[in-house]
Design a protein around this motif. Structure first.
Motif, PDB file in Angstrom:
ATOM      1  N   SER A 199      -0.988  18.568 -10.905  1.00  0.00           N
ATOM      2  CA  SER A 199      -1.195  17.143 -10.708  1.00  0.00           C
ATOM      3  C   SER A 199      -0.005  16.389 -11.280  1.00  0.00           C
ATOM      4  CB  SER A 199      -2.464  16.722 -11.442  1.00  0.00           C
ATOM      5  OG  SER A 199      -2.463  15.326 -11.595  1.00  0.00           O
ATOM      6  N   GLY A 200       0.352  15.281 -10.625  1.00  0.00           N
ATOM      7  CA  GLY A 200       1.387  14.413 -11.189  1.00  0.00           C
ATOM      8  C   GLY A 200       0.925  13.847 -12.519  1.00  0.00           C
ATOM      9  N   GLY A 201      -0.359  13.588 -12.616  1.00  0.00           N
ATOM     10  CA  GLY A 201      -0.979  13.222 -13.878  1.00  0.00           C
ATOM     11  C   GLY A 201      -0.558  11.876 -14.428  1.00  0.00           C
ATOM     12  N   GLN A 337       1.959   9.051   8.939  1.00  0.00           N
ATOM     13  CA  GLN A 337       1.881   8.769   7.504  1.00  0.00           C
ATOM     14  C   GLN A 337       0.817   9.663   6.892  1.00  0.00           C
ATOM     15  OE1 GLN A 337       2.623   5.155   5.678  1.00  0.00           O
ATOM     16  NE2 GLN A 337       3.064   4.014   7.553  1.00  0.00           N
ATOM     17  N   VAL A 338       1.147  10.208   5.715  1.00  0.00           N
ATOM     18  CA  VAL A 338       0.240  11.127   5.027  1.00  0.00           C
ATOM     19  C   VAL A 338       0.079  10.656   3.584  1.00  0.00           C
ATOM     20  CG1 VAL A 338      -0.272  13.532   4.513  1.00  0.00           C
ATOM     21  CG2 VAL A 338       1.234  12.987   6.436  1.00  0.00           C
ATOM     22  N   PHE A 339      -1.130  10.378   3.218  1.00  0.00           N
ATOM     23  CA  PHE A 339      -1.445   9.941   1.853  1.00  0.00           C
ATOM     24  C   PHE A 339      -2.402  10.992   1.286  1.00  0.00           C
ATOM     25  CE2 PHE A 339      -4.704   6.892  -0.273  1.00  0.00           C
ATOM     26  CZ  PHE A 339      -4.252   7.207  -1.549  1.00  0.00           C
ATOM     27  N   MET A 341      -3.241  14.067  -2.062  1.00  0.00           N
ATOM     28  CA  MET A 341      -3.175  14.386  -3.484  1.00  0.00           C
ATOM     29  C   MET A 341      -3.560  15.846  -3.673  1.00  0.00           C
ATOM     30  SD  MET A 341      -6.281  11.779  -4.182  1.00  0.00           S
ATOM     31  CE  MET A 341      -5.524  10.612  -3.048  1.00  0.00           C
ATOM     32  N   ALA A 342      -2.920  16.479  -4.643  1.00  0.00           N
ATOM     33  CA  ALA A 342      -3.184  17.903  -4.871  1.00  0.00           C
ATOM     34  C   ALA A 342      -4.635  18.121  -5.307  1.00  0.00           C
ATOM     35  CB  ALA A 342      -2.219  18.441  -5.923  1.00  0.00           C
ATOM     36  N   GLU A 343      -5.279  17.069  -5.819  1.00  0.00           N
ATOM     37  CA  GLU A 343      -6.690  17.169  -6.208  1.00  0.00           C
ATOM     38  C   GLU A 343      -7.601  17.314  -4.995  1.00  0.00           C
ATOM     39  OE1 GLU A 343      -4.507  15.092  -7.392  1.00  0.00           O
ATOM     40  OE2 GLU A 343      -4.600  15.112  -9.583  1.00  0.00           O
ATOM     41  N   GLY A 344      -7.091  16.953  -3.812  1.00  0.00           N
ATOM     42  CA  GLY A 344      -7.924  17.101  -2.616  1.00  0.00           C
ATOM     43  C   GLY A 344      -7.585  16.106  -1.539  1.00  0.00           C
ATOM     44  N   GLY A 421      -6.935   6.738  -9.143  1.00  0.00           N
ATOM     45  CA  GLY A 421      -5.978   5.850  -9.822  1.00  0.00           C
ATOM     46  C   GLY A 421      -5.165   5.024  -8.848  1.00  0.00           C
ATOM     47  N   ASP A 422      -5.450   5.177  -7.553  1.00  0.00           N
ATOM     48  CA  ASP A 422      -4.733   4.400  -6.542  1.00  0.00           C
ATOM     49  C   ASP A 422      -5.512   3.142  -6.195  1.00  0.00           C
ATOM     50  OD1 ASP A 422      -2.533   6.173  -6.079  1.00  0.00           O
ATOM     51  OD2 ASP A 422      -3.956   7.523  -5.105  1.00  0.00           O
ATOM     52  N   LEU A 423      -4.777   2.048  -5.940  1.00  0.00           N
ATOM     53  CA  LEU A 423      -5.387   0.809  -5.453  1.00  0.00           C
ATOM     54  C   LEU A 423      -5.215   0.770  -3.947  1.00  0.00           C
ATOM     55  CD1 LEU A 423      -4.099  -1.753  -8.108  1.00  0.00           C
ATOM     56  CD2 LEU A 423      -6.485  -1.081  -7.706  1.00  0.00           C
ATOM     57  N   VAL A 438      -3.507   2.025 -10.645  1.00  0.00           N
ATOM     58  CA  VAL A 438      -3.904   1.678 -12.006  1.00  0.00           C
ATOM     59  C   VAL A 438      -3.542   2.788 -12.977  1.00  0.00           C
ATOM     60  CG1 VAL A 438      -5.764   0.089 -11.399  1.00  0.00           C
ATOM     61  CG2 VAL A 438      -6.272   2.531 -11.595  1.00  0.00           C
ATOM     62  N   LYS A 439      -3.207   3.975 -12.463  1.00  0.00           N
ATOM     63  CA  LYS A 439      -2.879   5.064 -13.386  1.00  0.00           C
ATOM     64  C   LYS A 439      -1.505   4.835 -14.000  1.00  0.00           C
ATOM     65  CE  LYS A 439      -2.015   7.850  -9.269  1.00  0.00           C
ATOM     66  NZ  LYS A 439      -2.551   8.930  -8.444  1.00  0.00           N
ATOM     67  N   ASP A 440      -1.347   5.337 -15.201  1.00  0.00           N
ATOM     68  CA  ASP A 440      -0.132   5.101 -15.973  1.00  0.00           C
ATOM     69  C   ASP A 440       0.921   6.122 -15.554  1.00  0.00           C
ATOM     70  OD1 ASP A 440       1.549   3.984 -17.762  1.00  0.00           O
ATOM     71  OD2 ASP A 440       0.527   4.727 -19.554  1.00  0.00           O
ATOM     72  N   GLU A 447       8.036  11.895  -6.508  1.00  0.00           N
ATOM     73  CA  GLU A 447       7.894  12.718  -7.711  1.00  0.00           C
ATOM     74  C   GLU A 447       7.154  11.895  -8.750  1.00  0.00           C
ATOM     75  OE1 GLU A 447      11.250  15.975  -7.979  1.00  0.00           O
ATOM     76  OE2 GLU A 447      12.125  13.996  -8.151  1.00  0.00           O
ATOM     77  N   LYS A 448       6.026  12.424  -9.212  1.00  0.00           N
ATOM     78  CA  LYS A 448       5.187  11.654 -10.121  1.00  0.00           C
ATOM     79  C   LYS A 448       5.587  11.920 -11.579  1.00  0.00           C
ATOM     80  CE  LYS A 448       2.803  11.314  -6.178  1.00  0.00           C
ATOM     81  NZ  LYS A 448       3.234  12.425  -5.366  1.00  0.00           N
ATOM     82  N   VAL A 449       5.701  10.844 -12.331  1.00  0.00           N
ATOM     83  CA  VAL A 449       6.040  10.959 -13.747  1.00  0.00           C
ATOM     84  C   VAL A 449       4.897  10.350 -14.550  1.00  0.00           C
ATOM     85  CG1 VAL A 449       7.711  10.344 -15.535  1.00  0.00           C
ATOM     86  CG2 VAL A 449       8.498  10.723 -13.175  1.00  0.00           C
TER      87      VAL A 449
HETATM   88  P1  AMP Z   1      -0.805  14.123  -7.140  1.00  0.00           P
HETATM   89  O1  AMP Z   1      -2.165  13.721  -7.647  1.00  0.00           O
HETATM   90  O2  AMP Z   1       0.180  14.442  -8.193  1.00  0.00           O
HETATM   91  O3  AMP Z   1      -0.877  15.186  -6.107  1.00  0.00           O
HETATM   92  O4  AMP Z   1      -0.171  12.847  -6.431  1.00  0.00           O
HETATM   93  C1  AMP Z   1      -0.917  12.180  -5.464  1.00  0.00           C
HETATM   94  C2  AMP Z   1      -0.618  10.717  -5.547  1.00  0.00           C
HETATM   95  O5  AMP Z   1       0.594  10.433  -4.831  1.00  0.00           O
HETATM   96  C3  AMP Z   1      -1.637   9.852  -4.893  1.00  0.00           C
HETATM   97  O6  AMP Z   1      -2.773   9.646  -5.702  1.00  0.00           O
HETATM   98  C4  AMP Z   1      -0.836   8.580  -4.670  1.00  0.00           C
HETATM   99  O7  AMP Z   1      -0.700   7.863  -5.880  1.00  0.00           O
HETATM  100  C5  AMP Z   1       0.539   9.115  -4.312  1.00  0.00           C
HETATM  101  N1  AMP Z   1       0.725   9.188  -2.851  1.00  0.00           N
HETATM  102  C6  AMP Z   1       0.693  10.289  -2.074  1.00  0.00           C
HETATM  103  N2  AMP Z   1       0.935   9.981  -0.779  1.00  0.00           N
HETATM  104  C7  AMP Z   1       1.105   8.642  -0.729  1.00  0.00           C
HETATM  105  C8  AMP Z   1       1.359   7.704   0.328  1.00  0.00           C
HETATM  106  N3  AMP Z   1       1.525   8.089   1.602  1.00  0.00           N
HETATM  107  N4  AMP Z   1       1.445   6.394  -0.003  1.00  0.00           N
HETATM  108  C9  AMP Z   1       1.304   5.976  -1.277  1.00  0.00           C
HETATM  109  N5  AMP Z   1       1.058   6.814  -2.310  1.00  0.00           N
HETATM  110  C10 AMP Z   1       0.963   8.133  -2.056  1.00  0.00           C
END
Ligand code: AMP
Ligand code: DBH
Length: 567
Positions: A199-201, A337-339, A341-344, A421-423, A438-440, A447-449
């Motif tokens: 997880s980006g965490g 477009q693909v949104f 997360m590794a959580e699911g 944690g996404d709006l 809203v996540k920190d 790349e999530k930090v």
């Molecule tokens: P992770 O939980 O580390 O796998 O990262 C997933 C997170 O990446 C999501 O909860 C979003 O915050 C962000 N994310 C992934 N795809 C998108 C997208 N297409 N647009 C905006 N945010 C995204």
């Protein structure tokens, strides 16, 4: 169905039985494992190409055989079901062979990224009690064997380092293919954990995500269907293969599921990727937004080479309107477009969607069984169309991180929804528009930090009294990180902090892009550091005078070339 075996009570939070039953009855969970999936494909079309890597071309039969022989090799090293193996390979065919080998044994690959260093790899090894670490000798000029030496000295469980290339004192990768016959254990059950994804965490240490064969194969299968994959699909794996997006949305695994061909791309630079697209008639690939921008620029002069490309997927961070609009006219392929997360949960725009949704939304969920809630701070649903926090639950979204009871209590609601944690804003069509978070966390071009993780490293410096990491806007990456630092020593330099973090073994993409030395932090009414005020302060400063930001502001790094961006 047998319960999921666990090594310790907190390893894995199973789905409640009534949900598990629902997911089986609806046909989401089929009981098929990735091992069974590959075996079936090998039987059906052994001679079709499965993976292309440089000048090498592996048929499905060869991939299956490699995986089987590697499984025996890992078994000879003593790897058994439930063991963790940290996997850190570049985009090579062996990456997939190792995945399927470990799946076969019921051992768990831990999907490290190529950019991870001692801090991350050491944590994965110690947290999972990993017995083995699989690396390439050199990757992008970095010697992973040196990293392995450091990690091994600090990780008591780590017995074997397997090296692709010059192995030095470690186990040569090729040696796993040879050796006396060994009896393999029974094939894994589909309700067992298949691997640990990252997880980006947003907290101190990276979290691990246990995914089962059942739930992951469902997301892969459904993704392959949504994206129209078939035997003619040629997928270019341009993002790091271990990342959830190129692995499963539908990615390499979706392509193998559909009987297509995976082309491993060693780096996402246009000159490398475009040549592979032309040579192998690639039909599909996936990028993060900043890389899409780089490709768009490069494609101005090279469009004919991309004629086979039918679709470009963009995700990992929000794709701006400007980039979205340019894809079709300038690359000559459709945009998806693909949104995810590794959580699911993964959302896709669909082929049949009108242009305004493809360009202006981040898609809708894979599954009719995905449950979506958009809520306010008190977890009450907001009015339709309003912005709120996205909560989700469903047949391929985890109910808990690996061994993280305390964190799980915060990251999930009591009825099992994952707090993304996404709006987001939900449109009447069910499509989601990502409006913030809203996540920190800082989303640095995909790349999530995790802010807290970097702050903890900064706080370890004797001259740092306090530190707060926030996002600052960036035209190329979307966001970069800015560290506000209160020092005990006014002579402390930004470069010294950068060196300090690097020496602690932090992945390069987590190093702050800029430091702001301040005397105090603004606080909220309840006395917390007011990060919103810090974000506004740095954004304003950059907007007002981006080049000369004041004596206490120190840009820590030059703009990275796009190739530094490894997702
Ligand atoms: P992770 O939980 O580390 O796998 O990262 C997933 C997170 O990446 C999501 O909860 C979003 O915050 C962000 N994310 C992934 N795809 C998108 C997208 N297409 N647009 C905006 N945010 C995204
Ligand atoms: O950012 C992500 O984690 C992501 C993006 C797109 C993802 O996990 C996915 C698709 O599956």
């Amino acid at each position: 169905m047998s319960p999921v075996p666990r090594r310790a009570p907190a390893d894995f939070t199973p789905w409640p039985e009534h949900d598990a039953r629902r997911y089986r009855e609806a046909g989401c969970w089929t009981g098929e494992s990735f091992t069974a999936m590959l075996r079936e494909r090998v039987q059906r079309h052994p001679d079709r190409t499965a993976v292309v890597c440089g000048t090498r071309r592996w048929s499905y039969a060869r991939l299956g055989e490699r995986a089987e022989r590697l499984a025996a090799g890992f078994a000879r090293l003593g790897i058994v079901a439930g063991d963790a193996v940290v996997l850190q390979l570049p985009n090579v065919a062996e990456f997939l062979a190792v995945c399927f080998a470990l799946f076969r044994l019921g051992a768990w690959p831990v999907f490290a990224q190529p950019a991870h260093r001692r801090a991350e790899i050491g944590h994965f090894c110690r947290h999972t009690g990993a017995k083995a670490y699989v690396i390439a000798d050199l990757d992008g000029g970095f010697d992973h064997r040196e990293l392995a030496r450091q990690v091994q000295a600090e990780s008591p469980s780590l017995q074997h380092v397997v090296v692709l290339g010059e192995a030095a004192e470690f186990v040569p990768f090729e040696s796993l293919y040879e050796g006396p016959a060994v009896a393999l254990p029974p094939e894994p059950q589909a309700d067992q954990v298949a691997f640990l994804q990252l997880s980006g965490g947003s907290t101190g240490l990276p979290k691990l995500i246990p995914r089962t064969h059942d739930d992951y194969l469902y997301s892969v299968r459904a993704s392959a269907e949504i994206c129209g994959l078939d035997a003619g699909t040629v997928y270019l794996c341009a993002l790091p293969a271990a990342h959830n997006f190129p692995m499963s949305s539908p990615g390499t695994l979706g392509t193998l599921y559909a009987g297509g061909q995976v082309v491993m791309c060693p780096k996402p630079a246009p000159d490398v990727a475009f040549a592979l697209i032309a040579e192998h008639r690639v039909t599909l690939t996936a990028l993060v937004p900043p890389l899409a921008l780089v490709w768009l620029e490069a494609a101005r002069s090279r469009r004919p080479a991309l004629a086979s490309l039918r679709m470009l997927q963009i995700g990992g961070a929000k794709c701006g309107d400007e980039v979205a609009r340019r894809v079709q006219p300038e690359l000559g392929c459709r945009l998806q477009q693909v949104f995810g997360m590794a959580e699911g949960l993964v959302n896709y725009t669909r082929d049949e969607d009108p242009p305004e949704l493809v360009l202006g939304s981040q898609g809708r969920p894979i599954s009719p069984l995905d449950e979506i809630l958009v809520v306010d701070e008190e977890d009450r649903e907001v009015a339709p169309g309003e912005v709120g926090q996205l909560l989700t639950r469903g047949p391929y979204t985890i109910r808990g991180y690996y061994q993280a009871d305390e964190h799980n209590a915060r990251a999930f609601t009591s009825d099992g929804y994952y707090r993304t944690g996404d709006l987001v804003r939900r449109l009447p069509s069910g499509h989601l528009v990502v409006e913030g978070r809203v996540k920190d966390q800082i989303n640095r071009g995909g790349e999530k930090v995790a802010a807290e993780e970097v702050e903890n490293h900064l706080l370890a410096h004797p001259a740092v009294f306090d530190a707060a990491l926030v996002a600052m806007p960036d035209p190329y990456l979307g966001e970069r990180s800015c560290a506000f630092v209160i020092t005990r020593d006014s002579t402390l330099k930004a470069s010294a902090l950068g060196d300090f973090l690097r020496a602690r073994g932090l992945a390069a993409y987590k190093l702050p892009d800029r430091y702001e030395f301040v005397e105090r932090f603004p606080h909220t009414a309840v006395g917390k550091v007011n990060k919103r005020a810090l974000r506004e302060r740095i954004a304003q400063r950059l907007g007002a005078a981006p080049a000369a930001a004041g004596a206490d502001a120190v840009p820590a790094r030059d703009l990275p070339t796009p190739l530094d961006l490894s997702l």
